[in-house]
Scaffold this motif. Structure first.
Motif, PDB file in Angstrom:
ATOM      1  N   PHE A  47       0.977  -1.588   0.415  1.00  0.00           N
ATOM      2  CA  PHE A  47      -0.423   0.276  -0.490  1.00  0.00           C
ATOM      3  C   PHE A  47       1.059   1.047  -0.640  1.00  0.00           C
ATOM      4  N   SER A  48       0.080   2.417  -0.341  1.00  0.00           N
ATOM      5  CA  SER A  48       0.968   4.023  -0.214  1.00  0.00           C
ATOM      6  C   SER A  48       0.611   4.404   1.108  1.00  0.00           C
ATOM      7  N   THR A  49       1.504   5.437   1.256  1.00  0.00           N
ATOM      8  CA  THR A  49       0.915   6.269   2.512  1.00  0.00           C
ATOM      9  C   THR A  49       2.123   7.726   2.744  1.00  0.00           C
ATOM     10  N   CYS A  50       1.356   8.421   3.487  1.00  0.00           N
ATOM     11  CA  CYS A  50       2.090   9.136   3.314  1.00  0.00           C
ATOM     12  C   CYS A  50       1.423  10.555   4.550  1.00  0.00           C
ATOM     13  N   TRP A  51       2.362  11.392   4.462  1.00  0.00           N
ATOM     14  CA  TRP A  51       2.063  12.694   6.175  1.00  0.00           C
ATOM     15  C   TRP A  51       1.490  13.773   5.140  1.00  0.00           C
ATOM     16  N   ASN A  52       0.523  14.384   6.570  1.00  0.00           N
ATOM     17  CA  ASN A  52       0.010  15.709   5.431  1.00  0.00           C
ATOM     18  C   ASN A  52       1.181  16.548   5.882  1.00  0.00           C
ATOM     19  N   PRO A  53       1.854  17.158   4.923  1.00  0.00           N
ATOM     20  CA  PRO A  53       2.756  18.545   5.378  1.00  0.00           C
ATOM     21  C   PRO A  53       2.516  19.271   6.714  1.00  0.00           C
ATOM     22  N   ALA A 107      -2.876  -4.283  -1.437  1.00  0.00           N
ATOM     23  CA  ALA A 107      -3.352  -5.991  -1.611  1.00  0.00           C
ATOM     24  C   ALA A 107      -4.599  -6.680  -0.143  1.00  0.00           C
ATOM     25  N   TYR A 108      -5.226  -7.283  -0.350  1.00  0.00           N
ATOM     26  CA  TYR A 108      -5.179  -7.748   0.760  1.00  0.00           C
ATOM     27  C   TYR A 108      -4.545  -9.164   1.004  1.00  0.00           C
ATOM     28  N   ASP A 109      -4.014  -9.850   0.011  1.00  0.00           N
ATOM     29  CA  ASP A 109      -3.493 -11.418  -0.638  1.00  0.00           C
ATOM     30  C   ASP A 109      -2.112 -11.025  -0.581  1.00  0.00           C
ATOM     31  N   SER A 110      -0.867 -12.000  -0.440  1.00  0.00           N
ATOM     32  CA  SER A 110       0.344 -11.521  -0.861  1.00  0.00           C
ATOM     33  C   SER A 110       0.677 -11.998  -2.176  1.00  0.00           C
ATOM     34  N   GLU A 111      -0.784 -12.554  -2.943  1.00  0.00           N
ATOM     35  CA  GLU A 111      -0.309 -13.031  -4.368  1.00  0.00           C
ATOM     36  C   GLU A 111      -1.178 -11.799  -5.332  1.00  0.00           C
ATOM     37  N   PRO A 138      -9.682   5.942  -8.098  1.00  0.00           N
ATOM     38  CA  PRO A 138      -9.157   5.335  -9.220  1.00  0.00           C
ATOM     39  C   PRO A 138      -9.059   3.713  -9.453  1.00  0.00           C
ATOM     40  N   SER A 139      -8.380   3.357  -9.918  1.00  0.00           N
ATOM     41  CA  SER A 139      -8.579   1.716  -9.879  1.00  0.00           C
ATOM     42  C   SER A 139      -7.613   1.454  -9.164  1.00  0.00           C
ATOM     43  N   PRO A 140      -8.328  -0.129  -8.258  1.00  0.00           N
ATOM     44  CA  PRO A 140      -8.170  -0.647  -7.432  1.00  0.00           C
ATOM     45  C   PRO A 140      -6.692  -1.228  -7.765  1.00  0.00           C
ATOM     46  N   ARG A 141      -5.413  -0.942  -6.669  1.00  0.00           N
ATOM     47  CA  ARG A 141      -4.460  -1.066  -6.968  1.00  0.00           C
ATOM     48  C   ARG A 141      -3.212  -1.641  -5.948  1.00  0.00           C
ATOM     49  N   CYS A 142      -2.159  -1.819  -6.112  1.00  0.00           N
ATOM     50  CA  CYS A 142      -0.858  -1.897  -5.139  1.00  0.00           C
ATOM     51  C   CYS A 142       0.040  -1.254  -5.136  1.00  0.00           C
ATOM     52  N   GLY A 143       1.458  -0.979  -4.948  1.00  0.00           N
ATOM     53  CA  GLY A 143       2.334  -0.669  -5.851  1.00  0.00           C
ATOM     54  C   GLY A 143       2.285   0.418  -5.932  1.00  0.00           C
ATOM     55  N   SER A 144       1.586   1.750  -5.662  1.00  0.00           N
ATOM     56  CA  SER A 144       1.194   2.749  -6.098  1.00  0.00           C
ATOM     57  C   SER A 144       2.250   3.664  -5.218  1.00  0.00           C
ATOM     58  N   ILE A 187       0.833   8.084  -8.006  1.00  0.00           N
ATOM     59  CA  ILE A 187       0.871   7.818  -9.131  1.00  0.00           C
ATOM     60  C   ILE A 187       1.354   6.470  -9.293  1.00  0.00           C
ATOM     61  N   GLY A 188       0.824   6.394 -10.782  1.00  0.00           N
ATOM     62  CA  GLY A 188       1.450   4.618 -10.745  1.00  0.00           C
ATOM     63  C   GLY A 188       0.923   3.594 -10.135  1.00  0.00           C
ATOM     64  N   GLY A 189       1.756   2.139 -10.335  1.00  0.00           N
ATOM     65  CA  GLY A 189       1.517   1.218  -9.112  1.00  0.00           C
ATOM     66  C   GLY A 189       0.865  -0.198 -10.863  1.00  0.00           C
ATOM     67  N   ALA A 190       0.058  -0.727  -9.950  1.00  0.00           N
ATOM     68  CA  ALA A 190      -0.483  -1.875 -10.588  1.00  0.00           C
ATOM     69  C   ALA A 190      -2.206  -2.667 -10.267  1.00  0.00           C
TER      70      ALA A 190
END
Length: 481
Positions: A172-178, A193-197, A227-233, A246-249
């Motif tokens: 998943f992706s995470t960030c701070w509020n500056p 993702a809900y699962d490792s695959e 946006p579409s469900p994704r991981c690695g963004s 930005i990005g992901g899969a």
């Protein structure tokens, strides 16, 4: 399996008690009796299975937990004794700037072995969110839906009881509020993702609040036009309160799209930015924001890793991608392209840590076979420099490195400039995660910090006597004790 115990000498009753305590249910079912060896000098017990190798050969993947233990034990034998990795009571009071060191912790409360996790750092605490462990016997493919807190001053882990934790806490992706509020630090979690695959992915946005006492709470943010469900963004927020994703899969492939969400609007709705650039899709990359430009660091897809001599940058003002040529290290050149790395930002400097690369062969594209991969332990710094009034970005390889090569790990930097690294995978098959904690200082710690750690080193009983001990309150509590 390593467990701290007292120096038991040759007490037969104590040996019997320990043997019963460490008998595994797998051994009981298979009628295999463990053999115990103990070492009074190191005050640790190692539990072995007398028929370990035969059992592994016979059962193979069904005994992943034993295979994992064996692999980790072999890796940990390489750690020099003077690292004092397994002393849970050790208080590190020696500070060497820009040198990586193990952080000794109370392991009985530490998070389980994991990778694909994220970490947030404050002056007082580290927070570990979710992750994945493919070797856990129960729901091994599901995301770990938990939050652990580490007290930086006392070196103690605590598992927090929190409601509304997202269930998709893998990649998943995470960030701070500056723009922090007066009472809470605010951050955001997206997707995963809900699962490792990665069979089921999320496109939900969550907000988390961290109070001054180290408490954390989550709430789901209701947003339209997702946006579409994704991981690695990768996600980041600028000072105007806009989130950039930005990005992901996703289920269709790798992405290079850019989405923006204005958190100051009354009705929240994601908006896709039509940048018109034909960039290759990527995931597991990092982003850094310098002024009005978002740098995309590393990442890639199954066959390609983004180069680091030229960096793709999204210009917020023009809503377009540009490419920036970087300057190399005079002695070491450029960092090797990689994925599954971690990165931290300190002002206009970025530090990339570890990662994994698929090595491209002469016959064809990069391969995901274990023999064609490389895991990194190096640390690189990307700095902004000004030459003749023109801005350049230059790579410098740090003199320190991770204690062991890692990828899929988490890194975070404290406001004081200490970088912590947690977890990650140590093998290219993604089978052996870690739960070790390492750190290095970008800047020398303050005199206050050195004195606090030194005081606890000389008076370890204060940790037990003062329950609410942390850096921001330590001087007041110690004076009043």
């Amino acid at each position: 399996m390593l467990t701290p115990v007292k120096d038991i000498g040759h007490d037969v009753k104590e040996l019997v008690r320990i043997r019963k305590e460490h008998e595994d249910t797998i051994f009981k079912r298979r009628n295999i009796k463990p053999r115990i060896e103990f070492y009074t000098n190191s005050q640790y017990i190692k539990v072995y299975c007398a028929d370990r190798q035969a059992y592994l050969n016979k059962n193979g993947p069904r005994c992943k937990c034993i295979e994992q233990e064996k692999h980790l034990n072999q890796s940990l034998r390489k750690v020099p004794k003077d690292e004092k990795l397994f002393n849970p009571r050790l208080i590190n009071d020696e500070f060497t700037p820009q040198i990586m060191e193990w952080v000794s912790t109370e392991y009985k409360c530490a998070p389980c072995l994991r990778s694909s996790t994220k970490m947030i750092a404050t002056s007082d605490f580290l927070f570990i969110f979710g992750g994945s462990n493919p070797n856990m016997s129960k729901n091994s493919k599901s995301a770990l839906q938990d939050v652990h807190r580490f007290n930086i001053l006392t070196r103690k882990w605590t598992k927090l009881n929190v409601d509304n934790i997202p269930a998709s806490l893998i990649c998943f992706s995470t960030c701070w509020n500056p723009n922090p509020s007066d009472t809470n630090l605010v951050g955001y979690i997206y997707g995963g993702a809900y699962d490792s695959e990665g069979i089921q992915m999320s496109n939900e946005l969550y907000k988390f609040l961290i109070d001054s006492d180290g408490g954390i709470s989550f709430e789901k943010v209701h947003v339209e036009n997702k946006p579409s469900p994704r991981c690695g963004s990768a996600m980041i927020m600028n000072k105007t309160g806009k989130l950039y994703l930005i990005g992901g899969a996703d289920e269709k492939g790798y992405l290079c799209d850019v989405w923006v969400l204005d958190m100051k609007m009354g009705k929240l709705s994601w908006k896709e930015i039509k940048h018109g650039c034909l960039l290759k899709g990527r995931y597991m990359h990092e982003v850094m924001l310098i002024y009005d430009k978002i740098f995309l660091i590393a990442g890639g897809d199954g066959d390609w890793s983004a180069p680091l001599d030229k960096i793709d940058v999204f210009d917020i003002k023009t809503q377009k991608f540009i490419q920036i040529n970087t300057l190399s290290d005079e002695n070491h050149g450029y960092p090797h392209p990689r994925q599954f790395l971690s990165a931290v930002i300190d002002g206009t400097d970025a530090y990339i840590i570890g990662g994994l690369a698929y090595i491209k062969s002469e016959q064809g594209p990069a391969s995901s076979n274990m023999a064609d991969t490389k895991i990194f332990s190096d640390i690189w710094k990307l700095s902004q420099i000004i030459i003749d009034g023109e801005i350049f970005y230059k790579w410098n390889k740090m003199s320190t490195s991770l204690k062991m090569a890692l990828f899929f790990h988490a890194s975070a930097i404290t406001p004081e400039g200490c970088v912590y690294n947690f977890g990650g995978c140590i093998d290219a098959k993604f089978m052996y995660p870690s739960n070790k904690l390492q750190r290095f200082w970008i800047n020398p710690p303050t005199l206050k910090q050195i004195s606090m750690f030194k005081a606890l080193s000389n008076n370890p009983s204060l940790i037990e006597q003062i329950q609410d001990l942390r850096q921001s309150l330590s001087m007041k509590l110690i004076r009043g004790h």
